[in-house]
Design an enzyme around this catalytic site. Structure first.
Site, PDB file in Angstrom:
ATOM      1  N   TYR A 186       0.851  -1.185   0.000  1.00 40.36           N
ATOM      2  CA  TYR A 186       0.000   0.000   0.000  1.00 40.36           C
ATOM      3  C   TYR A 186       0.889   1.238   0.000  1.00 40.36           C
ATOM      4  CZ  TYR A 186      -3.440   3.435   1.622  1.00 40.36           C
ATOM      5  OH  TYR A 186      -4.249   4.535   1.754  1.00 40.36           O
TER       6      TYR A 186
ATOM      7  N   ASP B 144       9.493   2.761  -0.687  1.00 40.94           N
ATOM      8  CA  ASP B 144       8.505   3.433   0.153  1.00 40.94           C
ATOM      9  C   ASP B 144       8.820   3.142   1.619  1.00 40.94           C
ATOM     10  OD1 ASP B 144       6.315   4.327   1.574  1.00 40.94           O
ATOM     11  OD2 ASP B 144       4.828   3.525   0.186  1.00 40.94           O
TER      12      ASP B 144
ATOM     13  N   LYS C 108       5.205   9.476   8.710  1.00 42.43           N
ATOM     14  CA  LYS C 108       4.974   8.963  10.053  1.00 42.43           C
ATOM     15  C   LYS C 108       6.015   9.447  11.067  1.00 42.43           C
ATOM     16  CE  LYS C 108       2.254   5.067   8.354  1.00 42.43           C
ATOM     17  NZ  LYS C 108       0.930   5.626   8.650  1.00 42.43           N
TER      18      LYS C 108
END
Length: 442
Positions: free
Chosen positions: A146, A241, A273
């Site tokens: 994702y 990623d 994050k």
């Protein structure tokens, strides 16, 4: 210690459903995968969350990774408060974004960084840049990985898409995903076949540095190196990623665990994050010659009013400066301890399972006994057993991801040498929850 009734959370959820789709602002929060009422949190401190009804939970979600140091770390709060007092947004360059960029460049393989506000924005921008740099259109991604809700990347995505059991691309025109090639994760032969057919058309390969959105599925040894090498051979760019793994799996991200060891570097990297310290902040970076194609230096346009926000940049910078090698050593030790506690409880209750890790991140796969290496393996797990386990833990005061397809996170505040209470609560909750999972298992 069992939690009390949750009338205030129930009332807030009812009100939220009248004004927000599903009553939430990110789908997994709705508890659709596990049932029941989402807990509306009122505060967090260290390893603990407190809901709107006053119940306290040991938090093993950590805002889905960012709370590396724990909630409301005093030094982070102090720095953020001072930054906010100076002004919350200027729409101009400011020193905190420069300091944060320097910290990221100093800890990772990237040479240039561009700040954005979300992981989705980072991956979207990285793909645009890769297409602009190569002059090609096709992109390669992997099933179960994702990368945010970017139109071209929702094909066979993990995380909330699989949790909710919905198609990956409603609302996305067919031509947008026509150039997306989806391959099985950890399958170098499939990568070779794709490049054999489309090599001169592929702009980039994007993959999670270690998959964390189908549960934690680490790359097989040499897999990421194979991607980097194959891209280089065909003139494509390799995008790693690290929105989830960056500064979380290890001090320099997951690249520290394989790229630095195996001697390869990605061309572009996305971050998020942890680097925001709990604020909406993200970034993408990479080789100087690629990054310098961005406006205002080059012709590839990307912009954002709140990019490099001074308060968010201060939160991220303070978090990273406090995340010393000693902190990562203690995080790794605590993560191993929690994994061992979970494994012991599930084994004692006779629950088949596999615990998988990527640095300090980990997750549990239910009803399986062999390592999970791809999306198909992740989908074979027993989510019914997890639902029973989740609710038993929640009622015992431990907050876990409301989906079997998510990573678990500890923080520096969970360290038993600093505060034994969080792991004591976990130890009390696990046996009963493991028995509940055993009773519900398929």
């Amino acid at each position: 210690m069992p939690v009390s009734p949750i009338p205030f959370s129930e009332g807030l959820f009812a009100r939220a459903q009248q004004v927000s789709p599903g009553g939430v602002n990110s789908p997994v929060r709705a508890f659709r995968a596990v049932g029941g009422t989402p807990r509306f949190m009122a505060s967090g401190s260290g390893a603990w969350l407190t809901d709107a009804d006053g119940n306290r939970y040991v938090d093993l979600v950590g805002s889905w990774g960012p709370m590396l140091l724990g909630h409301a770390h005093p030094e982070v709060i102090e720095a953020v408060t001072a930054a906010a007092a100076r002004g919350t947004s200027f729409g101009t360059p400011a020193e905190p974004e420069v300091l944060l960029a320097e910290e990221i460049v100093g800890r990772t393989s990237v040479e240039r960084v561009r700040m954005v506000s979300s992981g989705t924005e980072a991956t979207m921008s990285a793909i645009r840049l890769a297409r602009g740099f190569t002059g090609r259109d096709r992109i390669v991604k992997f099933s179960g990985c994702y990368h945010g809700h970017v139109d071209a990347l929702l094909a066979e995505a993990g995380s909330g898409v699989v949790t909710l059991g919905i198609p990956g691309t409603p609302g996305v025109p067919a031509h947008v995903t026509a150039d997306t090639i989806v391959l099985p994760y950890n399958d170098p032969a499939a990568v070779d076949a794709a490049f054999a057919e489309y090599g001169d058309q592929i702009a980039c390969v994007i993959t999670e540095a270690a998959a964390g959105n189908m549960g934690v599925v680490p790359p097989a040894p040499g897999f990421n190196a194979h991607l980097a090498r194959t891209c280089a051979e065909h003139g494509a760019l390799f995008i790693s990623d690290e929105v989830m793994t960056g500064f979380r799996a290890a001090r320099s991200g997951h690249w520290e665990l394989d790229g630095r060891v195996e001697g390869w570097q990605p061309d572009l990297v996305t971050f998020g994050k942890v680097m925001g310290g709990g604020f909406p902040a993200a970034a993408f970076g990479g080789r100087a010659d690629v990054m310098d194609l961005l406006a205002p230096v080059g012709p590839v346009y990307q912009a954002g009013t709140l990019s490099g926000n001074p308060v968010a940049s201060t939160a991220g910078l303070t978090t990273l400066r406090l995340a010393t090698p000693d902190v990562y050593e203690r995080l790794a030790a605590t993560s191993r301890q929690v994994q061992g506690m979970v494994t012991e409880a599930l084994a004692d209750a006779g629950v088949p399972h596999v615990v998988q890790t990527a640095g300090t991140m980990f997750s549990v796969f239910w009803g399986v006994t062999d390592p999970v290496t791809d999306f198909a393996g992740a989908q074979s797990q027993d989510t019914v057993a997890y639902t029973a386990f989740f609710h038993a833990m929640l009622e015992a005061g431990v907050y876990l991801p409301p989906s079997a397809y998510e990573a678990w996170f500890v923080s520096a505040a969970h360290d038993p040498d600093l505060d034994s209470a969080p792991l004591s609560r976990l130890a009390e909750a696990l046996p009963g929850a493991a028995r509940a999972a055993a009773a519900a298992a398929r």
